[in-house]
Design an enzyme around this catalytic site. Structure first.
Site, PDB file in Angstrom:
ATOM      1  N   SER A 195       0.814  -1.221   0.000  1.00  0.00           N
ATOM      2  CA  SER A 195       0.000   0.000   0.000  1.00  0.00           C
ATOM      3  C   SER A 195       0.851   1.277   0.000  1.00  0.00           C
ATOM      4  O   SER A 195       0.310   2.366  -0.223  1.00  0.00           O
ATOM      5  CB  SER A 195      -0.936   0.012   1.212  1.00  0.00           C
ATOM      6  OG  SER A 195      -0.206   0.070   2.416  1.00  0.00           O
ATOM      7  N   LYS A 214      -6.176   4.677   8.364  1.00  0.00           N
ATOM      8  CA  LYS A 214      -5.007   5.426   7.891  1.00  0.00           C
ATOM      9  C   LYS A 214      -5.295   6.928   7.862  1.00  0.00           C
ATOM     10  O   LYS A 214      -4.474   7.748   8.313  1.00  0.00           O
ATOM     11  CB  LYS A 214      -4.607   4.943   6.500  1.00  0.00           C
ATOM     12  CG  LYS A 214      -4.009   3.540   6.498  1.00  0.00           C
ATOM     13  CD  LYS A 214      -3.699   3.072   5.084  1.00  0.00           C
ATOM     14  CE  LYS A 214      -3.040   1.700   5.095  1.00  0.00           C
ATOM     15  NZ  LYS A 214      -2.733   1.212   3.730  1.00  0.00           N
TER      16      LYS A 214
END
Length: 809
Positions: free
Chosen positions: A658, A701
């Site tokens: 990611s 996140k």
């Protein structure tokens, strides 16, 4: 290239409208016993339970808390009630032909306990009747006749020998020391030894010959005596047998009448009758002259004989409604297949058929057995025992110590019980695929899998079913009812748990726990129903309880211990968004990614991998961005680059791709010299064509970076770049949504690397012209290409100098 628009606040949280629920509280809703979603899994369960062929057992797989056990149990219980299965009572009885192999009795349900009670009464009646019969005058008279008959036979034989001895001049006398012989004179008196010595040798020899003849006759009688005693014993036993037959026939016939048409009982009672009659002498009261118990020739202990006639009721289905449904929570080997227990007697371990104990397979015989796969696999030999029973369709009860080879005492080998059961294993997917990969028997024995989904589409019918489920949970758990806004808040939490604003997590255990916690806060506030504020309070309390680690990590950034800029610009440095999983709690945390570049051989060095901190997925991401760099900027020439990438101040393992787009932005910035806005953070993986791909944990996140920016002070410049394909997954916390609405925080959906470059640098990324084959002048991509071309020229010049030196030599 147009700069991507930032997301509006309405896109960050899919609100559930409480007005769609047409009730005041869930107490008004009818009870819901159905299943929310899981159509595929339900079809598999129905197919497996309807299929009567071998091997069509079921593995129900799904994450912990998905409700698979409850759903399977409800379906099996309903099916078991609707149709009475082929269930029976099972007993173990003494095997008169082979005592080491106890025999089974399969009886109609409800019969075994009655038979056990009947046999217990039979033994009691038998003992009383035998005592009375053997002490009766009639028995004693008949026994006296037999004794007199054999006593007379011995007396007659002895008298005959004695008369013959007298005719030969020999007196045969009984003495305390036994039989004695002496010569007699004509007057019939015994000749004294002195007088005998004075006789002629002829007479002496005549007397000695006569003594020898008498001794021979006595020897013949002595040889016949054991036979007479055997005949006497047989006669007495026959008498005992005749007396016992009359008693036992009456008692057993009465017991048979209680079980008309049950052939196994009739056959068993016939063998019991024969054994009682054969052991009649051991059942009678002891007589004078009988050998002491335990000595040679002594009769068998009556208690041991009577113990043979007990019934070990292994399974009693007398009160079972329909087919049995059994859940075994501790599936050890012995708990599944049963065991043979031992008891200590006189310092030794002994056993008998009454110590055979049933296992879960016995209790579920004719019905269904549910076992947790993890618990099964962690028990020694349990999986092997279950497989053997399913393959052979028999249950062989035995102690685990026998399987392990630790049993040093004599044990039994009980006759196996015929098995007809449907087994359901419940467990996580990894155990299913592990068994499928490593055990060839598994696919043959468990041919059906019910795959429970963690999420369902968030549709109106689904949400209404969820509301009814919640109402049923509240009633069962004795919780306060939920108001529509409370249900709506739980639906929103379900979407957050599913990481998808258009789906709903259906982990029942989590729903139940959160409902209990919200009920707690509602009761503390003296409310009569649970509202959205109570659900939110419960969620907030959960997060607070798990917040110590993320708070401490955030404090290290805010106080400068961990370096992370949230303002200004810097080349070769980008803020990456990561997610941590600690126990059951996931939280986001930003980290600085830096890149350095110089001429080289076309290698991008992943420092995390070099020191064995990077996982394979992270390494894959770095290799992909290396491929993108070469194909995008130097399609015709070798990539003469040596770049290094690192997660600064990261001291643990890193995996996942990611951050690959973040790493690519850092390299692009390092090559171009164009600084990156430090107020922004990035997440997203990248493919070889520069497309930004979806990642996991997007909500955590964003929120992790938002908290750092909020602590330092939001000034309207802060924000994050996320993959556009992750927009549907957004279910962000209220403070983030409010900050976006106020223009203090920004979320940019990105489709390509070029779009991200534009947002991060404020400059055009630049496109390659079809005419010139070059990127537009002054763009970031053009600067990168120029730098790489310089690296390539430097490399060529270096090679040329080396070749020139070789030529000079």
């Amino acid at each position: 290239m147009p700069r991507p628009r930032e997301l509006k606040a309405e896109k960050l949280y899919n609100r559930c409208d409480p007005s769609q629920f047409k009730f005041r509280t869930t107490a008004e809703l009818p009870e819901f016993r159905g299943v929310v979603g899981q159509k595929r899994a339900l079809e598999a369960i129905r197919f497996a339970t309807d299929m009567e062929r071998e091997g069509y057992n079921l593995y129900a797989m799904g994450p912990h808390g998905s409700g698979k056990h409850t759903i399977v149990s409800r379906h099996l219980e309903k099916k078991a009630r609707d149709a009475r299965g082929d269930i029976a009572d099972w007993c173990y009885v003494f095997n008169f032909a082979d005592p080491q192999r106890p025999a089974t009795l399969r009886l109609p349900a409800g019969t075994a306990r009655r038979l056990a009670d009947g046999m217990r009464a039979l033994v009691e009646d038998l003992v009383a009747a035998v005592q009375a019969a053997f002490e009766s005058d009639e028995y004693r008279a008949r026994l006296k006749e037999i004794e007199d008959e054999f006593s007379d036979k011995e007396s007659e034989a002895f008298d005959t020998v004695r008369e013959g001895a007298r005719d030969r001049g020999i007196a045969l006398m009984r003495t305390p020391a036994g039989l004695a012989m002496a010569p007699v004179g004509k007057d019939g008196e015994v000749i004294e030894p002195d007088a005998f010595e004075k006789l002629s040798e002829r007479k002496k020899k005549g007397f000695q010959a006569a003594v020898g003849e008498v001794q021979e006759e006595l020897r013949e009688i002595a040889q016949k005596a054991p036979r007479w005693r055997r005949e006497f014993g047989r006669a007495v036993r026959e008498l005992d047998r005749q007396v016992t037959e009359l008693l036992v026939d009456s008692i057993i016939d009465d017991l048979k009448k209680e079980f008309p048409g049950v052939r196994p009982i009739a056959d068993y009672l016939a063998t019991v009758r024969e054994d009682i009659v054969d052991n009649a002498g051991s059942l009678r009261p002891p007589r004078e002259g009988d050998p002491q118990p335990g000595s040679p020739g002594a009769a068998e202990d009556p208690r041991a004989i009577l113990g043979r006639y007990r019934i070990n009721v292994l399974i009693d289905n007398g009160e079972t409604e329909g087919s049995p449904v059994v859940y075994e929570g501790n599936p050890t080997f012995e708990n599944l297949v049963g065991t043979v227990e031992h008891v200590a007697e006189m310092g030794a371990l002994v056993t008998d058929f009454s110590l055979i104990k049933a296992g879960a397979l016995h209790r579920a015989n004719g019905g269904y057995l549910i076992v947790d796969a993890y618990e099964l696999l962690r028990q020694p030999y349990a999986w092997e025992g279950l497989k053997r029973a399913l393959r052979t369709e028999e249950i062989s009860a035995e102690p685990l110590s026998k399987q392990l080879g630790f049993l040093n005492t004599v044990s039994l080998e009980p006759e196996p019980v015929r098995l007809d059961v449907k087994v359901v294993l419940t467990g996580e997917r990894r155990y299913y695929y592990m068994l499928l990969a490593y055990d060839p028997d598994f696919a043959e024995l468990f041919k059906v899998v019910a795959d429970f989904d963690e999420t369902i589409p968030r549709t109106r019918p689904g949400m209404r079913a969820f509301a009814r489920t919640l109402g049923t949970i509240a009633k069962e758990e004795e919780l306060l009812p939920f108001k529509p806004d409370g249900v709506a808040r739980l639906v929103e939490h379900g979407s957050r748990a599913a990481d998808d604003s258009e789906r709903l997590a259906v982990l029942i255990s989590d729903v139940v726990d959160l409902a209990r916690e919200a009920d707690h806060f509602a009761r503390r506030g003296r409310r009569r129903a649970v509202g959205a504020e109570h659900v939110a309070e419960a969620i907030g309390a959960r997060e607070h309880r798990a917040s110590r680690i993320p708070e401490r990590m955030g404090e290290r950034i805010v106080d400068g211990t961990v370096l992370l800029d949230t303002s200004g610009e810097r080349a070769g440095q980008v803020n990456a968004l990561t997610v941590y999983q600690v126990g059951g709690h996931a939280f986001g945390h930003p980290v600085r990614v830096t890149a350095r570049a110089r001429p080289g051989s076309g290698r991008v060095v992943d420092i995390e991998r070099e020191v064995h901190l990077g996982g394979p997925l992270h390494s894959k991401g770095v290799l992909i961005l290396s491929s993108y760099l070469g194909a995008h900027y130097m399609p015709e020439d070798p990539l003469s680059l040596h770049a290094s990438l690192v997660f600064e101040q990261s001291y643990g393992g890193i995996d996942g791709d990611s951050a690959s787009s973040t790493e690519l932005y850092a390299i692009v910035s390092a090559l171009s010299g164009v600084p990156v806005r430090q107020s922004l953070a990035v997440t997203g993986s990248v493919n070889q064509f520069g497309e930004v791909q979806a990642i996991g944990g997007v909500n955590q996140k964003i929120e992790g970076y938002f908290e750092i920016c909020r602590e330092r002070g939001l000034d309207g410049s802060h924000g994050v770049l996320i993959p556009e394909s992750n927009v549907r997954h957004l279910m962000l916390a209220g403070p983030v949504v409010d900050a976006v609405r106020a223009g203090e925080f920004h979320i940019y959906p990105i489709r390509t690397i070029d779009e991200g470059i534009a947002v991060l640098t404020g400059m055009r990324a630049g496109r390659r012209s079809e005419k010139t084959g070059k990127f537009s002048r002054g763009s970031v991509n053009a600067l990168v290409e120029e730098r790489l071309q310089k690296f390539a020229k430097s490399g060529r010049d270096k090679d040329a100098r080396k070749n020139a030196k070789k030529s000079d030599k």
